[in-house]
Scaffold this motif. Structure first.
Motif, PDB file in Angstrom:
ATOM      1  N   GLY A 119       0.833  -1.194   0.000  1.00 42.51           N
ATOM      2  CA  GLY A 119       0.000   0.000   0.000  1.00 42.51           C
ATOM      3  C   GLY A 119       0.865   1.240   0.000  1.00 42.51           C
ATOM      4  O   GLY A 119       2.093   1.161  -0.107  1.00 42.51           O
ATOM      5  N   GLU A 120       0.208   2.357   0.085  1.00 41.55           N
ATOM      6  CA  GLU A 120       0.991   3.586   0.169  1.00 41.55           C
ATOM      7  C   GLU A 120       0.250   4.604   1.008  1.00 41.55           C
ATOM      8  O   GLU A 120      -0.951   4.470   1.280  1.00 41.55           O
ATOM      9  CB  GLU A 120       1.289   4.130  -1.222  1.00 41.55           C
ATOM     10  N   HIS A 121       1.025   5.593   1.429  1.00 38.32           N
ATOM     11  CA  HIS A 121       0.444   6.609   2.293  1.00 38.32           C
ATOM     12  C   HIS A 121       1.111   7.941   1.985  1.00 38.32           C
ATOM     13  O   HIS A 121       2.323   8.033   1.870  1.00 38.32           O
ATOM     14  CB  HIS A 121       0.656   6.229   3.757  1.00 38.32           C
ATOM     15  N   GLN A 122       0.284   8.977   1.841  1.00 35.04           N
ATOM     16  CA  GLN A 122       0.824  10.305   1.514  1.00 35.04           C
ATOM     17  C   GLN A 122       1.026  11.095   2.806  1.00 35.04           C
ATOM     18  O   GLN A 122       0.102  11.246   3.597  1.00 35.04           O
ATOM     19  CB  GLN A 122      -0.156  11.028   0.572  1.00 35.04           C
ATOM     20  N   LEU A 123       2.275  11.547   3.011  1.00 34.04           N
ATOM     21  CA  LEU A 123       2.567  12.368   4.188  1.00 34.04           C
ATOM     22  C   LEU A 123       2.760  13.813   3.755  1.00 34.04           C
ATOM     23  O   LEU A 123       3.231  14.081   2.650  1.00 34.04           O
ATOM     24  CB  LEU A 123       3.847  11.890   4.878  1.00 34.04           C
ATOM     25  N   LYS A 124       2.435  14.717   4.665  1.00 31.32           N
ATOM     26  CA  LYS A 124       2.643  16.127   4.322  1.00 31.32           C
ATOM     27  C   LYS A 124       4.119  16.500   4.427  1.00 31.32           C
ATOM     28  O   LYS A 124       4.606  17.359   3.716  1.00 31.32           O
ATOM     29  CB  LYS A 124       1.837  17.016   5.285  1.00 31.32           C
ATOM     30  N   ALA A 125       4.838  15.864   5.314  1.00 27.68           N
ATOM     31  CA  ALA A 125       6.225  16.231   5.583  1.00 27.68           C
ATOM     32  C   ALA A 125       7.127  15.923   4.396  1.00 27.68           C
ATOM     33  O   ALA A 125       6.840  15.011   3.618  1.00 27.68           O
ATOM     34  CB  ALA A 125       6.706  15.476   6.805  1.00 27.68           C
ATOM     35  N   PRO A 126       8.221  16.685   4.272  1.00 27.30           N
ATOM     36  CA  PRO A 126       9.165  16.426   3.194  1.00 27.30           C
ATOM     37  C   PRO A 126       9.908  15.106   3.418  1.00 27.30           C
ATOM     38  O   PRO A 126       9.970  14.604   4.542  1.00 27.30           O
ATOM     39  CB  PRO A 126      10.142  17.605   3.272  1.00 27.30           C
ATOM     40  N   VAL A 127      10.490  14.599   2.350  1.00 29.31           N
ATOM     41  CA  VAL A 127      11.105  13.279   2.362  1.00 29.31           C
ATOM     42  C   VAL A 127      12.149  13.135   3.474  1.00 29.31           C
ATOM     43  O   VAL A 127      12.136  12.151   4.222  1.00 29.31           O
ATOM     44  CB  VAL A 127      11.741  12.979   0.983  1.00 29.31           C
ATOM     45  N   GLN A 140       6.307  13.767  -3.449  1.00 31.88           N
ATOM     46  CA  GLN A 140       5.090  13.914  -4.256  1.00 31.88           C
ATOM     47  C   GLN A 140       4.255  15.051  -3.693  1.00 31.88           C
ATOM     48  O   GLN A 140       4.027  15.098  -2.472  1.00 31.88           O
ATOM     49  CB  GLN A 140       4.285  12.610  -4.241  1.00 31.88           C
ATOM     50  N   GLU A 141       3.852  15.927  -4.562  1.00 35.25           N
ATOM     51  CA  GLU A 141       2.997  17.062  -4.176  1.00 35.25           C
ATOM     52  C   GLU A 141       3.531  17.785  -2.947  1.00 35.25           C
ATOM     53  O   GLU A 141       2.788  18.077  -2.005  1.00 35.25           O
ATOM     54  CB  GLU A 141       1.571  16.591  -3.919  1.00 35.25           C
TER      55      GLU A 141
END
Ligand code: FES
Ligand code: FES
Lengths: 157, 788, 151
Positions: free
Chosen positions: C5-13, C98-99
């Motif tokens: 799966g995947e998950h989008q985090l707001k924090a930078p890499v 991403q974004e």
């Protein structure tokens, strides 16, 4: 850590201190010594532990004793009144609705609720109503007949 | 003989029911003793692993813990391994310690036990046992286990082969096959998990002051439990051990065997001087109750031009699981290979069975035990034969029945059938099902794109084991007779003690029916005692549909002795010659002078007053007998299943089920019908739903009632039953046994019905269970094949 | 049992990477993790308490981060056992920008044994998903809190 509970079972009020994780079925069996309610599984499938709690048939292996605090419970031991068998008990005896008898208390309690809600069930409705109760001995044939017997007898009253 | 009397053959309501319907039955877990400790077992999560270390330091310090024992502790105390009660030539008998010492061989294999003041404390502490495993490769199916390079379970069983066994005439069968039309089939008879509704339980109590050990246990055969445990495992004197099997909530075979838990509980109670109790959780039942079936078979049947069977060749790999359960070697051999003639005249049969160890729960007798496997095989082949020859499945069966005038009939696979007349049961079933009309209906529905199937199973069963001599010659480590003691009390009331033990069959009703009839006394005056080794002479217990045929017959023998002694006393009181005194309806009188009679009760009283006894006759009125029948009994019958298959979903609906059985004479038809219903349900469930499944690493994937599909009320129809009656000549009651017929017959009937339904779609065989998914795939594959 | 799966985090890499490799944070955000003690470079001993039906119990085991390629990916190898059985498995975590935030994708395979296996894979998958979603929610919170703390 233990919690005080008060439960009315078969018309008698009991007060005990119990571990919060104690299941109602074990409270009935081990604390009150009402061993007619059976444990046949650990996943709420078999229905051997079915009792009536506050007018609802419940599988008491999924209820904590503390959750039953203040409730009114009927178990198989409390069904016959003054030595007079309930028509459902009579039906199971007349129609040979049991063999080893282990599922029987749960079946009877489930049937009790079924007939309260639907006094004139069809055979198919009875079979569906027993969806949560397993019997390994009878193939259900005579259990269905036993419940029909009881339905007829209760209708006459 | 009990002919012409009033209780034999009548469906009286069961005597045991009032306690069960009011919640007053006493099952093992209902027995409460003061000061009881609770046991929790620590089990292997691996199918195969070496135990590197077991650390119980933290466990011992856990609150409420009384003791912790490991396999080493038991080994050091010289507790023996679990014995196997049936041996075959060349069989490998690897040790089976109650708690694993060096190696675990299946998921659920017990490694340690924690005994504590409460079940909670025991379970909490069990979590703290630290075990280090070195995981080994595992193998779970009987065919893979014998391939080169498969992991070996026991060093003393190379290639995982426990035994290779054969029966029949190989050469004769080979030559019979020349020129025959042959149907072949690869068949998987899947693993089943018994699921008696009452989980196994045991409670042991040791009294240090007297040295007496009492064990309450969920057992179908308390004496066998006592003998095996006292003599072979615990090494304690048999007379110092008492085994009580109170009410037993179903067994279906699974409660015959000696299991590790009762051994540990009994031993621990002696160590601790306190009662110790264990009750299985359902997930433990799934992992540790002996499983059933699990055969992989290649079978071939040869037909002559005119449709007669001329030979049968069978090779089976029987999965025995990780260790030999108590009677495991018997099931896929003498209870399977010897049944391969069915009720057909087959001139040549050869059957070879390889018993195989795998990293799975041990396999042993489960309702039918070997005979359902044989029946399924034969009946599938008969249908394939009928289809190949475009004959009606009923007719091909009838054509091959052993003719009624050929009895006694010697099969090529050891059994000698004493009696039988197979046509009438088939005829009766055909007429009950209204066969012609059914076929017409099938045609009509097919035109509408609906798929109805009619499936037959004409079966035979060998049951009521006995005889002991034969059993001994075949490897049994015990006799297979049954005992009965009848005690007449001074008031003429009677107690019958039987070595059989009911786990739902209603012995308290049936056996007292026999007693009251024979003695001509009211049914209420006869009581049955069973399930307690302290009260009853040594007995063999209930399995293999033997209770009435063997146990009931032993009762009749004792009753006859009572009647004879009573006749002596009565003759003396009547001042008549013994030979002139007859006994009828509970009264002794001189032939032709019934008005001057002595009642059974008067005679009983005199036996104990002993004021006026025939010279030389001892006081008292009781008798013990051991009945060892000269042969098995052979119930048979015809079952017809009617099923509709939805080709879109693969869903099967049983529309009708007709069963005509011949179980000999019947003591209580209501009880027999009930057992037939339950048996059919279990067999139907094998055909359609149930299957014990392991993943490739040996994890049991069907370990709960959510995952193992037990039949429910709305999946089954009402069963239409009837009987023909051919009395068995091998026992005084003429009975045969009815506990397993339903299961033996029904799996094949349903499977054949489904295949019959799918015939127009080009499907000829699907392995069990016939789940919607499998059926749907088979239809799709057949379509693909058809197109290509 | 395969899980991905995947998950989008707001924090930078970079920040996500740091959090996802910091044992103190990992312990905090992993549901039921009572202990995560380093026993070697990128190797830990862990105690995990999980509570769902038959799967309920305390698991003890080892955890290792292998093939670390900061800040892009690592392979998580773990092995643990407890009263309900054992869990063994590994998963690869990948981080990608991403974004303006970070997309964490994971792919793994786990083997379970004992009671956990017998309750059936369908239940296990649900448990795994629940634990993971809680893990990421905690991570999100953790990253957010850090940000606030700094500013
Ligand atoms: S014990 Fe099986 S449902 Fe409650
Ligand atoms: S009567 Fe035995 S389980 Fe129902």
């Amino acid at each position: 850590m233990n919690r005080a509970i008060s439960v009315t079972v078969n018309g008698k009020t009991h007060k005990h201190e119990v571990e919060p994780r104690l299941l109602l079925v074990h409270y009935l069996r081990d604390v009150l010594n009402l061993t007619g309610t059976h444990v046949g599984c650990d996943t709420s499938q078999c229905g051997a532990c079915t009792i009536i709690m506050n007018d609802m048939a419940v599988k008491c292996c999924t209820v904590l004793a503390v959750q039953a605090n203040g409730s009114k419970i009927l178990t198989i031991e409390g069904l016959a009144k003054d030595g007079q068998l309930h028509p459902i008990q009579e039906g199971f005896w007349e129609e040979h609705g049991l063999q080893c008898g282990f599922c029987t208390p749960g079946m009877i309690m489930q049937a009790l609720q079924m007939l309260q809600r639907n006094p004139k069930p069809t055979d198919a409705e009875i079979r569906r109503g027993l969806e949560g109760n397993l019997c390994r001995c009878t193939g259900y044939h005579n259990i269905v007949k036993a419940i029909q017997y009881a339905a007829k007898k209760m209708a006459r009253k | 003989m009990a002919t012409g009397t009033k209780l034999f053959g009548s469906s009286i309501k069961r005597r045991e029911d009032p306690r069960f319907i009011t919640g007053k039955g006493i099952y093992t877990d209902d027995v409460k003793l003061p000061g009881t400790t609770c046991a929790a077992f620590v089990r292997s999560p691996h199918a195969h692993a070496r135990i590197k270390s077991v650390n119980v330091v933290k466990t011992k310090a856990s609150p409420g813990v009384v003791a912790v024992f490991t396999g080493r502790d038991l080994a050091n105390a010289k507790v023996g391994g679990l014995p196997c009660g049936w041996l075959l030539p060349g069989i490998k008998l690897p040790p089976h310690p109650a708690l694993a010492v060096e190696t675990v061989r299946y998921v659920g294999d017990a490694v340690a036990v924690v005994i504590a003041e409460s079940a909670f404390a025991a379970k909490d502490a069990a979590e703290k046992v630290e075990i280090q495993y070195e995981v080994l490769p595992a193998v779970t199916d009987g065919l893979s286990a014998v391939q080169q390079g498969a992991p070996t379970l026991h060093s003393d069983a190379p290639g995982n082969i426990c035994f290779t066994w054969s029966i029949g005439d190989k050469e004769k069968t080979e030559s019979a096959f020349r020129g025959a039309t042959i149907v072949k089939q690869h068949l998987v008879n899947q693993r089943l998990i018994p699921n008696a509704m009452e989980p196994r339980a045991s409670l042991a109590s040791y009294e240090p002051a007297t040295g007496d050990l009492t064990l309450w246990v969920t057992s179908q055969n308390p004496h066998v439990h006592r003998l095996l445990m006292a003599a072979f495992v615990l090494g304690i004197p048999e007379h110092k051990m008492r085994v009580i099997a109170p009410d037993v909530g179903g067994g279906f075979g699974s409660k015959i065997f000696v299991y590790p838990e009762e051994v540990v509980v009994a031993w621990a109670s002696r160590q601790l001087g306190r009662p110790v109790k264990w009750t299985a959780e359902r997930r433990e039942s799934y992992m540790t109750d002996a499983h059933g079936r699990d055969h992989i078979t290649d079978a071939e049947m040869g037909f002559s031009k005119d449709g007669k069977i001329i030979g049968l060749r069978v090779k089976t790999h029987a999965n025995l699981g990780a260790y030999l359960s108590t009677f495991a070697p018997l099931i896929p051999t003498y209870l399977y290979g010897t049944l391969l003639s069915g009720l057909y005249a087959i001139p040549a049969i050869y059957c070879e069975v390889v018993g195989v160890f795998t990293n799975t729960t041990p396999v042993d007798a489960y309702r039918g035990a070997g005979r359902p496997e044989a029946t399924y095989l034969l009946e599938r082949l008969m249908d394939l034969g009928a289809r190949a020859r475009k004959t009606d499945p009923a007719e091909i069966r009838r054509k091959n029945f052993i003719p009624a005038d050929k009895f006694p009939y010697q099969t090529p696979v050891a059994l000698a059938y004493d009696s039988g007349n197979y046509g009438p049961a088939l005829d009766r079933a055909l007429s009950m099902a209204d066969y012609r009309k059914l076929r017409a209906e099938q045609e009509r529905l097919r035109r509408e794109g609906r798929y109805l199937g009619i499936g037959f199973s004409t079966y035979i069963e060998a049951c009521g084991p006995a005889p002991s001599q034969v059993a001994g010659a075949l490897g049994a480590q015990a006799g297979l007779w049954e005992s009965a003691h009848v005690r007449v009390h001074p008031t003429g009331k009677v107690t019958i003690y039987t070595g059989s033990h009911s786990h739902g069959q209603g012995h308290e009703t049936t056996f007292t029916q026999i007693g009251a009839d024979e003695l001509g006394i009211p049914w209420e005056d006869v009581e049955l005692v069973h399930g307690d080794t302290a009260a009853i002479p040594f007995g063999m217990g209930s399995y293999g549909s033997r209770s009435t045929a063997v146990g009931g017959s032993a009762i009749v023998m004792s009753l006859n002795k009572i009647k004879e002694k009573g006749r002596k006393i009565a003759a003396h009181l009547l001042e008549a010659a013994e030979g002139d005194v007859v006994f009828e309806d509970g009264k002794y009188f001189v032939r032709g002078a019934p008005s001057r009679a002595k009642t059974f009760q008067e005679v009983a009283l005199m036996a104990y007053l002993a004021h006026n006894m025939p010279p030389g006759l001892e006081p008292g009125l009781e008798a013990t007998s051991f009945f060892d029948p000269p042969n098995f009994t052979f119930p048979f019958g015809t079952h017809i299943a009617v099923a509709e298959v939805d080709p879109e979903t693969g869903q099967v609906k049983i529309v009708r089920y007709v069963a005509v059985d011949d179980v000999g004479r019947v003591v209580n038809p209501m009880i027999v019908d009930g057992m037939v219903h339950g048996g059919i349900a279990q067999g139907v469930a094998q055909a359609l739903w149930e299957s014990g499944v392991y993943d490739s690493s040996g994890q049991l994937l069907t370990g709960t009632m959510m995952d193992y599909a037990l039949p429910k009320a709305d999946q089954l129809p009402f069963f239409e039953t009837d009987r023909t009656e051919t009395p068995s000549p091998v026992n005084p009651l003429g009975v045969k046994g009815a506990g397993e017929t339903g299961t033996i017959a029904s799996t094949a009937a349903v499977a054949n019905a489904v295949m019959d339904a799918l015939a127009p779609l080009g499907v000829s065989h699907i392995d069990l269970p016939l789940t919607p998914d499998r059926i749907w795939r088979a239809i799709r594959d057949a379509k693909k094949g058809g197109r290509a | 049992m395969k899980i991905s799966g995947e998950h989008q985090l707001k924090a930078p890499v970079e920040k996500a990477w740091k959090a996802l490799t910091d044992p103190a944070i990992l312990q905090k955000i992993t549901p039921g993790c009572e202990r995560l003690q380093p026993v070697g470079p990128d190797e830990f001993e862990a105690t995990l308490k999980l509570g769902v039906a038959l799967v309920k119990g305390t698991y003890k085991g080892k955890l290792a981060l292998r093939e670390k390629t900061p800040p892009e990916s690592y392979r998580l190898v773990m092995e643990g056992s407890g009263a309900p059985g054992f869990v063994k498995g590994e998963a690869t975590l990948r981080l990608r920008e991403q974004e303006g935030g970070t997309l964490v994708s994971y792919e793994g395979d786990a083997q379970v044994g004992g009671a956990i296996a017998s309750v059936g894979q369908r239940l296990m998958e649900g448990v795994a998903r629940m634990v993971l979603s809680q893990f990421f929610r905690n991570l999100e919170k953790e990253l957010g809190r850090k940000k606030e703390g700094k500013s």
